[in-house]
Design an enzyme around this catalytic site. Structure first.
Site, PDB file in Angstrom:
ATOM      1  N   SER A  93       0.838  -1.209   0.000  1.00  0.00           N
ATOM      2  CA  SER A  93       0.000   0.000   0.000  1.00  0.00           C
ATOM      3  C   SER A  93       0.874   1.260   0.000  1.00  0.00           C
ATOM      4  O   SER A  93       1.715   1.381  -0.908  1.00  0.00           O
ATOM      5  CB  SER A  93      -0.943  -0.077   1.196  1.00  0.00           C
ATOM      6  OG  SER A  93      -2.096   0.680   0.987  1.00  0.00           O
TER       7      SER A  93
ATOM      8  N   ASP B 254      -9.981  -4.459  -4.856  1.00  0.00           N
ATOM      9  CA  ASP B 254      -9.342  -3.523  -3.907  1.00  0.00           C
ATOM     10  C   ASP B 254     -10.044  -2.158  -3.968  1.00  0.00           C
ATOM     11  O   ASP B 254     -10.127  -1.544  -5.037  1.00  0.00           O
ATOM     12  CB  ASP B 254      -7.859  -3.361  -4.296  1.00  0.00           C
ATOM     13  CG  ASP B 254      -7.065  -2.628  -3.225  1.00  0.00           C
ATOM     14  OD1 ASP B 254      -5.871  -2.923  -3.077  1.00  0.00           O
ATOM     15  OD2 ASP B 254      -7.656  -1.772  -2.524  1.00  0.00           O
TER      16      ASP B 254
ATOM     17  N   HIS C  63      -7.900  -5.440  -0.263  1.00  0.00           N
ATOM     18  CA  HIS C  63      -6.631  -4.721  -0.276  1.00  0.00           C
ATOM     19  C   HIS C  63      -5.435  -5.464   0.325  1.00  0.00           C
ATOM     20  O   HIS C  63      -4.357  -5.523  -0.257  1.00  0.00           O
ATOM     21  CB  HIS C  63      -6.832  -3.394   0.481  1.00  0.00           C
ATOM     22  CG  HIS C  63      -5.661  -2.461   0.440  1.00  0.00           C
ATOM     23  ND1 HIS C  63      -5.047  -2.043  -0.737  1.00  0.00           N
ATOM     24  CD2 HIS C  63      -4.967  -1.864   1.438  1.00  0.00           C
ATOM     25  CE1 HIS C  63      -4.054  -1.223  -0.446  1.00  0.00           C
ATOM     26  NE2 HIS C  63      -3.981  -1.092   0.860  1.00  0.00           N
TER      27      HIS C  63
HETATM   28  O1  LIG Z   1      -2.863  -3.691   6.480  1.00  0.00           O
HETATM   29  C1  LIG Z   1      -3.122  -2.480   6.278  1.00  0.00           C
HETATM   30  N1  LIG Z   1      -3.040  -1.855   5.090  1.00  0.00           N
HETATM   31  C2  LIG Z   1      -3.269  -0.480   5.245  1.00  0.00           C
HETATM   32  C3  LIG Z   1      -3.867  -0.353   6.627  1.00  0.00           C
HETATM   33  O2  LIG Z   1      -3.546  -1.618   7.237  1.00  0.00           O
HETATM   34  C4  LIG Z   1      -3.999   0.297   4.172  1.00  0.00           C
HETATM   35  C5  LIG Z   1      -3.071   1.451   4.367  1.00  0.00           C
HETATM   36  C6  LIG Z   1      -2.465   2.274   3.252  1.00  0.00           C
HETATM   37  O3  LIG Z   1      -1.261   2.356   3.215  1.00  0.00           O
HETATM   38  N2  LIG Z   1      -3.267   2.899   2.329  1.00  0.00           N
HETATM   39  C7  LIG Z   1      -4.731   2.805   2.267  1.00  0.00           C
HETATM   40  C8  LIG Z   1      -5.360   4.165   2.321  1.00  0.00           C
HETATM   41  C9  LIG Z   1      -4.798   5.064   1.253  1.00  0.00           C
HETATM   42  C10 LIG Z   1      -5.420   6.428   1.404  1.00  0.00           C
HETATM   43  O4  LIG Z   1      -4.982   7.186   0.310  1.00  0.00           O
HETATM   44  C11 LIG Z   1      -5.428   8.495   0.214  1.00  0.00           C
HETATM   45  C12 LIG Z   1      -6.273   9.065   1.131  1.00  0.00           C
HETATM   46  C13 LIG Z   1      -6.672  10.389   0.938  1.00  0.00           C
HETATM   47  C14 LIG Z   1      -6.207  11.093  -0.170  1.00  0.00           C
HETATM   48  F1  LIG Z   1      -6.572  12.359  -0.360  1.00  0.00           F
HETATM   49  C15 LIG Z   1      -5.345  10.526  -1.065  1.00  0.00           C
HETATM   50  C16 LIG Z   1      -4.955   9.212  -0.864  1.00  0.00           C
HETATM   51 CL1  LIG Z   1      -3.863   8.439  -1.958  1.00  0.00          CL
HETATM   52  C17 LIG Z   1      -3.301   5.164   1.379  1.00  0.00           C
HETATM   53  C18 LIG Z   1      -2.666   3.787   1.312  1.00  0.00           C
HETATM   54  C19 LIG Z   1      -2.123   0.444   4.997  1.00  0.00           C
END
Ligand SMILES: O=C1N[C@]2(CO1)C[C@H](C(=O)N1CCC(COc3ccc(F)cc3Cl)CC1)C2
Length: 310
Positions: free
Chosen positions: A138, A255, A285
């Site tokens: 992620s 996802d 995800h």
């Molecule tokens: O096992 C796990 N996995 C996890 C949690 O626990 C998922 C989480 C992780 O890294 N992301 C999921 C959420 C995402 C939000 O992204 C945004 C939000 C607002 C915005 F304006 C622009 C973007 Cl891009 C970033 C990446 C790690």
């Protein structure tokens, strides 16, 4: 009363540089001097995890966790890789888990990459001459991509589990992106909403584990953090055509947190000769914590991919 201790505190240095550091504690109240840690160039203490094989290591693997979670969520995957006589290491990024820093706040996304390179350099000194692989999930996938991009010839391969490469079109429309950037100047700490635990996995047990894990951050994504993610996605878009290192992309077809089109785009755009993309039908995800069948396939895929490139 602060106690001076000689010897390696598990950090990069030997002695405590000052009495103040002797009592430095994690956000959960544990003494860093009793935990494996590194001290980043801003003087922040980062909690580390090491999975050291019983036999002489044949390679190094660094695991980079995602937003709002921590390195302890990779124990099963790390042990599987460690059992291949590979030394696995990780740390909790600034503002995450048992590391210092305000929760899910970062001054500049580059801090994550800088800290990873510092940890990698430390491990290369301890284990010279070994191939190094990166695994990122992620947001940690974005960190892995940008880390490899800084040292394009240093890594034997990069494995990306549902990496953050592109924005979810429905949640990040150009208007919303513009408003987030505007809001960042006036109210950077406003919350945009938290990660929906139901989007983590189809496994109810894993959703419960995620919700009940005290080392996870369940608060709202701040505008300032979101803007750092937006900037990161823009940086990655720019460098995709220059990627030549080997990579493995793994993404769940269903996802809802990181758009699978980002993985398709990287696979189609990066000129790497050694590239693989595997899509998991209907999977959500967190592929390493999905339904047992999926997670088992993902673990085997990663294990085989590394061993083939040792
Ligand atoms: O096992 C796990 N996995 C996890 C949690 O626990 C998922 C989480 C992780 O890294 N992301 C999921 C959420 C995402 C939000 O992204 C945004 C939000 C607002 C915005 F304006 C622009 C973007 Cl891009 C970033 C990446 C790690």
């Amino acid at each position: 009363m602060a106690v001076r201790k000689k010897g390696n505190s598990g950090g990069l240095g030997g002695e405590m540089p000052s009495e103040e550091c002797a009592d430095r504690v994690t956000p959960q109240g544990s003494l860093y001097r009793e935990l494996p840690h590194i001290i980043n160039t801003d003087g922040q203490y980062l909690f580390c995890r090491y999975w050291s094989p019983k036999t002489k290591p044949r390679a190094l693997v660094m695991i980079m966790h995602g937003a709002g979670e921590h390195s302890g969520r990779y124990n099963e995957l790390a042990e599987l890789i460690m059992n291949e006589s590979i030394f696995v290491f990780a740390h909790d990024h600034v503002g995450h888990g048992q590391s210092e820093g305000n929760r899910m706040v970062i001054s500049n996304f580059q801090v994550y990459i800088r800290d990873c390179l510092q940890h990698i350099d430390h491990m290369k000194e301890k284990y010279p001459g070994l191939n190094i692989f990166l695994i990122g999930h992620s947001m940690g996938g974005a960190i892995a991509i940008l880390t490899a991009n800084e040292r394009p010839n240093d890594f034997a391969g990069v494995m990306l589990i549902a990496p953050l490469i592109t924005l979810q079109p429905e949640t990040s429309t150009p208007t919303k992106v513009f408003l987030a950037r505007l809001l960042n100047y006036v109210l950077p700490n406003i919350g945009l909403g938290s990660i929906d635990p139901n989007f983590i996995s189809r496994s109810e047990e894993e959703v419960k584990n995620y919700i009940n894990d005290p080392l996870n951050y369940h608060g709202s994504v701040k505008v300032s953090f979101a803007v750092q993610l937006l900037n990161t996605v823009a940086r990655i878009e720019e460098i995709l055509p220059k990627i030549t290192w080997p990579f493995l992309l793994l993404h769940g077809e269903a996802d809802k947190l990181c758009d699978i089109n980002g993985s398709y785009h990287m696979y189609d755009t990066a000129p790497s000769k050694d590239r693989t993309l595997k899509v998991y039908t209907s999977a959500y995800h967190v592929l390493h914590k999905e339904l047992p069948q999926v997670t088992s396939e993902v673990f085997t895929e990663i294990q085989k991919w590394i061993v083939k490139r040792l």
